[in-house]
Design an enzyme around this catalytic site. Structure first.
Site, PDB file in Angstrom:
ATOM      1  N   ARG B 297       0.827  -1.216   0.000  1.00 27.52           N
ATOM      2  CA  ARG B 297       0.000   0.000   0.000  1.00 27.52           C
ATOM      3  C   ARG B 297       0.857   1.260   0.000  1.00 27.52           C
ATOM      4  O   ARG B 297       0.575   2.210  -0.735  1.00 27.52           O
ATOM      5  CB  ARG B 297      -0.942  -0.003   1.208  1.00 27.52           C
ATOM      6  CG  ARG B 297      -2.102  -0.924   0.989  1.00 27.52           C
ATOM      7  CD  ARG B 297      -3.004  -1.070   2.196  1.00 27.52           C
ATOM      8  NE  ARG B 297      -4.132  -1.926   1.811  1.00 27.52           N
ATOM      9  CZ  ARG B 297      -5.153  -2.234   2.601  1.00 27.52           C
ATOM     10  NH1 ARG B 297      -5.213  -1.773   3.834  1.00 27.52           N
ATOM     11  NH2 ARG B 297      -6.133  -3.002   2.148  1.00 27.52           N
ATOM     12  N   TYR B 437      -6.483  -0.877  -6.688  1.00 22.64           N
ATOM     13  CA  TYR B 437      -5.826  -2.100  -6.210  1.00 22.64           C
ATOM     14  C   TYR B 437      -5.084  -1.899  -4.886  1.00 22.64           C
ATOM     15  O   TYR B 437      -4.887  -0.780  -4.455  1.00 22.64           O
ATOM     16  CB  TYR B 437      -4.993  -2.780  -7.286  1.00 22.64           C
ATOM     17  CG  TYR B 437      -3.767  -2.120  -7.872  1.00 22.64           C
ATOM     18  CD1 TYR B 437      -3.177  -1.004  -7.334  1.00 22.64           C
ATOM     19  CD2 TYR B 437      -3.189  -2.695  -9.009  1.00 22.64           C
ATOM     20  CE1 TYR B 437      -2.034  -0.468  -7.908  1.00 22.64           C
ATOM     21  CE2 TYR B 437      -2.050  -2.150  -9.586  1.00 22.64           C
ATOM     22  CZ  TYR B 437      -1.475  -1.035  -9.020  1.00 22.64           C
ATOM     23  OH  TYR B 437      -0.360  -0.514  -9.582  1.00 22.64           O
ATOM     24  N   GLU B 438      -4.745  -2.992  -4.260  1.00 24.56           N
ATOM     25  CA  GLU B 438      -4.254  -2.984  -2.868  1.00 24.56           C
ATOM     26  C   GLU B 438      -5.254  -2.297  -1.941  1.00 24.56           C
ATOM     27  O   GLU B 438      -4.867  -1.690  -0.942  1.00 24.56           O
ATOM     28  CB  GLU B 438      -2.882  -2.320  -2.751  1.00 24.56           C
ATOM     29  CG  GLU B 438      -1.790  -2.960  -3.572  1.00 24.56           C
ATOM     30  CD  GLU B 438      -1.538  -4.418  -3.208  1.00 24.56           C
ATOM     31  OE1 GLU B 438      -1.910  -4.837  -2.099  1.00 24.56           O
ATOM     32  OE2 GLU B 438      -0.984  -5.140  -4.054  1.00 24.56           O
ATOM     33  N   GLY B 439      -6.515  -2.411  -2.249  1.00 23.00           N
ATOM     34  CA  GLY B 439      -7.563  -1.791  -1.440  1.00 23.00           C
ATOM     35  C   GLY B 439      -7.961  -0.448  -2.005  1.00 23.00           C
ATOM     36  O   GLY B 439      -7.149   0.464  -2.089  1.00 23.00           O
TER      37      GLY B 439
END
Lengths: 596, 596
Positions: B297, B437-439
């Site tokens: 992140r 992406y990655e949350g």
């Protein structure tokens, strides 16, 4: 799910906010009553969602392509345009004398929104023809009108606007294309034009290029530009097609979006000169081109609204369908993501901005009709001035908001939004052209400041602010938290907009760069305040209907909630924008070029 | 013009804002002094702009492709990764024990920014390997470390994260992949994983998949997920490669952007089961995966900064080069468009947001180093908490701002920006993945509220606000319009952020949806206030240097102007965001699902 015209909101806005009743009382608009309007919209909606919308994603996947001077458009486009033309949709707003239906702009506008909403790439061919028709109608000779208008109005032929040249970009003063008189009333045109939307295609028998060029003795700059008709195929006296003219498509662009619509590089006169016919008088080309551009700019604003509506519908459908994670309030299993607050926030933001921009544009369309049809010349002139003030805002703000809406549409889809298959990404790509073509947002903002705000010392702009305040006063009469929130932000927005108008008017002479450093922000501020004003008006109507127990209560309730969202989330930005405009130029202009 | 690392700003931020001196005084970081840092950055910059940047646009035009289970990456990627690995760049931040260089995160971070800035698609392979290394370092057995770490750290192999499944999306509780113990300490893994970045490629000899799956007796939900190593090729005892494992790439996605990076659908166990090795303990997989995710992140946040920098550089180059229209103050001929105020405004907005996000991220990296290396456990713990508060902001805000910056980059290019050839459009497309992406940003915001703000009653968040206020106090000491403007907006920003923290903490129990309706806005508000704080600190340093007559005066002057721009144009939005958070939930949540 494919695009469906938002009939309920369209009719609400036309009837309750944009004064369809008033428009239908105008001389020459008697047929345009509420029943006609609804019937036309329903018919158009059926056509658009049945025939045009299904071609949108397919056209993106298999764009138009060029081969050996010819452009083959995406599958189905040719047949769809034939149906479009035969059903009379191209002629909706054009005079019955030339095969049109002569309906007012207020009825034409929702139809235009639907067409763009369903398929931006397809709709562009009609938008460009509309512009060419407007220009010829205003400046063409009787013979030119007789030759070109009916085929354009009936969609037998299409039209183009040829402004941009490689070296000139948006700067029309730098146009270099030449037009040499041949002594027989015709000209030979030479030059290269780029970014010509539908500059070549296979959807109609002929293409009527309207081309800016300079005659040999023309003065430099924009005062030396003339407008020429350059047909792809020469037109015989009986209207049949003659020889191929010397205007050729040498390539089309590989673009980020609107891929189905061919964007042509056109070469005029490489084989001896393209035959051209002067429109109106020499050196007045820019003036005539502005007729096309003003029509097209409003149209591009509607592209923004239509695209936003489509992105919103698609995001709603996905958010209702996609099950993921539990409800924040606790649920045994996963819920549809529309139950997650941030998804809801994005959907409301998409919805609120789309509705506000739609309302402002339709109101402008109604004003346009008054400006063109009212019996009283003074009323016409005043409404024309208001309409012209609103055009750059409808164009600039609707398209800027559509970028944000398309972005949120992808975001609602999460990872799936990034996969082209879903279609959400296409909106994000398509949207990006809207703030650029027919004049970037900055060019709209220059127009808003230069021609529309400063010339009368801000008087017209302030008269609109006064109307916003009057609505705020009405909102204050309703005792509810929703109306209190809407009123509060609308009043502040009016204060902020007025302060900015004063700032613009007071400083434009002493420090022009300082004013133009905030030009786009002024345009956006005007957009949210005037859009918020329409949402406030809509909430008042909804409240009255609810109180009277009339109509669709769920729709009216939703309108009030949406108006409140707009106030709390969009209008609440007005004070920051005011600060950025009034205090922010030092930061914009403080660096030397070498420091970048 | 191709991407150049912004060395001057990077070194300024490292030395003056992120406390490189303090970091180099930490135990184990003694070698990481200012000279080393500069030398490493210069070497990396040379490599990145010489080898990696030139592959960016080419990779977009000719993406990776799948054929018969194999993925061929874009031309030049394989060779470039070999050079990248051989030069030791993959191991920059990893321990020397496993072939790395053991440098602190504060030095690794600018290198990561450069790599992403030059070529997002390429850099992803390294980002994923970094995550796999972190997870194995923390949770792997000694034998696993001995087997997998050195090849990963030296770039001989690469790593992946396998979380997402078609039915689950971001909801890991819904993961269904199975891992069946074989009685010999190994497992057989079965399932389908989607969106696996570099899940298959031809750039390294082996790929180490880290896969979330459930053992037969695992409890439901996130507490029943375990983490497994599933190598593409089995690894023999001597480290050589053995048989092909039953993990196969069945397709890759057709995406909006980052097209050169293959996004794989992986099928595990279709031919009897993929051999997997448990990492750590059963049912603790999510915890380990979070180690990867937190590293990733932060890395995605740096992708945002790097991409924004690249888009900015390209827009500046175009704006200096492109001549169009006269200067507003009058000029005989056209001028470069950088002289037009709205172009200047967009460039300043791009620059200011990029610099602020860079500063905040590097400061976070420095805090991370203190958290990992400081001799005092309490200091470590406090710094770890601050770092963890900042990670979702670095990820969420940097990527959201990068979308706006990439958008403005296209806009500066006008019509040319919409043509893919220019490359501006690629940034606009590439950027869109970063907030997903990655949350997604909403998931970052959930983390910011749930784990980072509410747990300690907002104490840590407010301690940062107090530091912002202290900087505002220092700004008040400098008597100039620039510093007055920066101070004013920073103080208001601090007030707004504190009010929002109070709102979040006070209402999260009584009305959780109302709080989460503003979650993303809270994240963005924290981003602009903490980013603005860094710009305020930067302006103070610049002012001291100028007063002392030290260093590059033009750079310091530009920093003060940029800080002022940030305050007037970005921070000025804080009050509107506060209103939208504190009053805006009724509008967000007011509709029934059926009303959409």
């Amino acid at each position: 799910m494919s695009y469906q015209a938002p009939m309920k909101d369209m009719l609400f806005v036309m009837n309750e906010l944009a004064n369809l009743e008033g428009v239908s009382a105008l001389p020459g608009c008697e047929d345009a009553n509420a029943e006609t309007a609804e019937a036309v919209l329903e018919e158009n909606a059926k056509f658009v969602s049945g025939v045009i919308a299904p071609l949108n994603h397919a056209g993106d996947k298999e764009p138009s392509f060029w081969h050996d001077g010819k452009v083959t458009t995406s599958k189905g486009f040719k047949e769809a345009f034939k149906q479009f033309a035969e059903a009379g949709w191209q002629g909706l707003q054009h005079p019955t004398d030339f095969g049109g239906q002569g309906l007012p702009k207020l009825i034409g506008t929702p139809c235009v929104e639907m067409l763009h909403g369903a398929n931006l790439s397809f709709a562009l061919v009609a938008l460009l023809s509309d512009g060419a028709i407007e220009a010829l109608m205003t400046a063409g000779s009787d013979e030119q009108k007789a030759t070109y208008l009916e085929p354009l109005v009936t969609g037998k032929w299409t039209g183009t606007m040829n402004l941009t040249e490689p070296q000139a970009g948006s700067d029309l003063a730098a146009v270099r294309s030449r037009a040499v008189p041949q002594g027989d009333g015709t000209y030979k045109v030479f030059g290269t034009k780029i970014f010509i939307t539908y500059g070549e295609h296979d959807m109609a028998e002929n293409i009527i290029h309207l081309v800016l060029a300079r005659t040999p003795d023309a003065p430099p700059g924009v005062k030396g530009i003339s407008l020429f008709i350059v047909p792809k195929f020469m037109v015989n006296a009986d209207g049949s097609l003659g020889a191929r003219n010397d205007a050729h498509c040498v390539s089309i662009e590989h673009k980020l979006g609107i891929k189905a619509s061919p964007t042509a590089v056109l070469q005029f006169g490489d084989n001896g000169g393209a035959v051209g016919y002067l429109v109106g008088e020499e050196n007045r080309g820019l003036e005539y081109m502005f007729i096309m551009m003003n029509a097209a700019r409003f149209g591009v604003g509607m592209q923004g609204v239509g695209l936003a509506e489509n992105a919103y519908q698609q995001a709603v459908a996905f958010a209702k369908d996609r099950v993921q994670s539990r409800d924040l309030n606790g649920s045994p299993a996963g819920v549809a993501i529309i139950h997650h607050p941030d998804v809801r926030r994005m959907l409301m933001s998409m919805r609120a901005q789309t509705e506000a921009a739609r309302a402002l544009a339709y109101v402008a369309a109604g004003i346009h009709d008054v400006a063109h049809h009212h019996a009283d010349a003074e009323v016409r002139a005043h409404n024309q001035a208001v309409y012209e003030y609103l055009v750059p805002i409808v164009k600039g703000w609707s398209t800027e908001m559509s970028e944000n809406v398309a972005r949120d549409g992808v975001q609602v889809h999460g990872g799936m939004g990034f996969i082209e298959e879903t279609g959400a990404a296409q909106h994000y790509r398509d949207a990006k052209i809207l703030t650029i073509y027919e004049g970037t947002t900055a060019i709209q903002a220059n127009d808003l400041i230069g021609r529309k705000t400063v010339r009368d010392g801000g008087a017209l702009a302030k008269s609109l602010v006064a109307q916003v305040r009057a609505t705020a006063g009405e909102l204050a009469q309703v005792n509810s938290p929703e109306f209190a929130a809407i009123r509060k932000h609308l009043e502040r927005g009016a204060d902020d907009l007025e302060a900015v108008i004063d700032f613009v008017v007071n400083h434009v002479k002493s420090d022009i760069k300082c004013v133009f450093a905030g030009s786009v922000l002024y345009l956006k501020l005007a957009g949210i305040v005037l859009g918020g004003w329409q949402m406030g008006r809509a909430a008042l109507v909804a409240q009255k209907k609810l109180a009277a127990g009339e109509g669709d209560a769920a729709f009216y309730h939703a309108k009030i909630v949406t108006a409140r969202f707009f106030a709390d989330h969009i209008l609440s930005g007005s004070s920051g924008m005011r600060a950025a405009i009034v205090d922010g130029s030092a930061g914009v202009l403080g660096l030397e070029v070498e420091q970048f």
